[in-house]
Design an enzyme around this catalytic site. Structure first.
Site, PDB file in Angstrom:
ATOM      1  N   THR A 135       0.828  -1.205   0.000  1.00 46.43           N
ATOM      2  CA  THR A 135       0.000   0.000   0.000  1.00 46.43           C
ATOM      3  C   THR A 135       0.861   1.253   0.000  1.00 46.43           C
ATOM      4  O   THR A 135       1.993   1.244   0.505  1.00 46.43           O
ATOM      5  CB  THR A 135      -0.916   0.021   1.238  1.00 46.43           C
ATOM      6  OG1 THR A 135      -1.575   1.292   1.344  1.00 46.43           O
ATOM      7  CG2 THR A 135      -0.113  -0.201   2.516  1.00 46.43           C
ATOM      8  N   TYR A 175      -2.050   0.344  10.651  1.00 46.84           N
ATOM      9  CA  TYR A 175      -2.172  -0.266   9.327  1.00 46.84           C
ATOM     10  C   TYR A 175      -0.900  -0.064   8.515  1.00 46.84           C
ATOM     11  O   TYR A 175      -0.382  -0.998   7.902  1.00 46.84           O
ATOM     12  CB  TYR A 175      -3.367   0.333   8.584  1.00 46.84           C
ATOM     13  CG  TYR A 175      -3.521  -0.150   7.168  1.00 46.84           C
ATOM     14  CD1 TYR A 175      -4.009  -1.423   6.900  1.00 46.84           C
ATOM     15  CD2 TYR A 175      -3.199   0.676   6.085  1.00 46.84           C
ATOM     16  CE1 TYR A 175      -4.158  -1.872   5.589  1.00 46.84           C
ATOM     17  CE2 TYR A 175      -3.351   0.234   4.775  1.00 46.84           C
ATOM     18  CZ  TYR A 175      -3.829  -1.030   4.538  1.00 46.84           C
ATOM     19  OH  TYR A 175      -3.977  -1.471   3.241  1.00 46.84           O
TER      20      TYR A 175
END
Length: 361
Positions: A135, A175
């Site tokens: 990501t 995250y």
């Protein structure tokens, strides 16, 4: 969809999270090529059972499914066929907001889960190519990068091509930490153990069979909410900019990396729409949706969320240079395609469908 590099050869494919948005599109691509696919998924996310049923109806016995969780190493290791040729690791916890609420589950899903996948491949199928969906959040807020605001969007002052792979890592949010941990483990298993691993730091993938929620998959979420008249909340100014990439273009990027695995093994690529496929999340996307819907779409505004970036645009030149890949679907065309799918299937998650058999092969 792209053409497989060796269309005459069938392959054995293993996909964690294969009933999710990206995973089911990858599965559908390979199954349509005649490849044999094993999906390993815990079906915890809403919509995954619908995606799995769709795949089973389309492809029958070419698809095998194992209900399992990547946090369970023994189950994962037992499900991975020794003759697997490609592993797509798409499973994991997907939202910054969820990671803030429950950082332990986020860590176990993304960091431990990725470690388990690598160990399963190393001990069972070390010949397999391993793709990891990382990501752009591994770059954090990039506070050192100057940003300019105008009427409808934010701009980088000094990055005309976007953020390259040379940008310093800054794992902001649980995250970002958990995905960044997996990102670096995947890269290092190529260096230390010689696995053929490739990391894609992905930015805003969108397309059909995406059941977005307010914390993740925002392009599809806004389309579904607008179509069904559900409330939409914009966090921040609505001028936040993202580069968006149509799902078929992402599948083509994976195929390009596999075709040039002698170059891509051990590498990291920023994969997104790039500077040519950007939009601000509401100041520009909102009018596009209103035109497609044929009416104004009311929204409310709220505070910025932890880990939000005012702008992120991928510098995709490394992938263009090394893989011969570039996006082919312009953002306006992609949004129209997605809207047409949502309009025809406004919320497939709510539709009755046959029960999903748990097939372990």
């Amino acid at each position: 969809m792209p053409n497989k590099s060796n269309s005459s050869d069938t392959m054995n494919i293993f996909i964690t999270g294969g009933a999710g948005f990206i995973g089911c599109n990858l599965a559908d691509y390979h199954l349509s090529q005649g490849d044999r696919v094993v999906i390993f998924d815990n079906l915890s996310r809403k919509g995954t059972d619908t995606n799995l049923a769709w795949l089973q109806e389309r492809h029958g016995d070419l698809l095998a499914f194992t209900l399992g969780d990547i946090r369970d190493f023994d189950a994962l290791r037992g499900a991975l066929p020794p003759d697997t040729e490609r592993v797509y690791h798409m499973a994991g916890q997907v939202a910054v907001t969820t990671s803030v609420v429950d950082p332990r589950e986020d860590f176990e899903s993304n960091a431990l889960g990725t470690f388990n996948v690598l160990e399963a491949v190393r001990t069972i199928a070390p010949q397999a190519i391993v793709f990891y969906a990382s990501t752009n959040k591994v770059y954090g807020g990039m506070e050192d990068v100057a940003i300019v605001e105008d009427e409808t969007r934010y701009h980088y002052r000094g990055l005309p091509f976007g953020v390259s792979e040379e940008q310093l890592l800054d794992f902001h949010s649980p995250y970002g930490c958990s995905k960044g941990c997996g990102d670096q483990y995947v890269r290092d298993y190529a260096r230390i153990y010689g696995l053929r691993t490739v990391v894609f730091r992905q930015s805003c993938i969108y397309g059909t069979r995406q059941f977005g929620v307010k914390d993740q998959g925002w392009v599809a979420y806004f389309c579904i909410a607008a179509r069904l008249g559900r409330p939409i909340t914009i966090y921040g100014t609505g001028k936040q900019v993202r580069d968006v990439l149509w799902i078929d273009d992402l599948v083509a990027a994976y195929e390009a990396a596999a075709a040039r695995i002698d170059v891509s093994a051990g590498q990291i690529y920023n994969i997104g729409g790039g500077p040519g496929n950007t939009m601000s999340i509401w100041a520009e996307f909102g009018p596009m949706l209103e035109k497609l819907a044929g009416h104004p779409i009311p929204v409310t505004y709220s505070d910025w969320r932890p880990g939000d970036q005012s702008i992120y645009v991928s510098d995709i030149r490394k992938a263009e240079r090394e893989l011969g890949w570039r996006p082919l679907v312009p953002v306006t065309e992609g949004i129209e395609r997605l809207w047409e799918w949502v309009d025809a299937n406004p919320d497939p998650r709510e539709h009755p469908h046959r029960s999903v058999p748990i097939l372990v092969k």
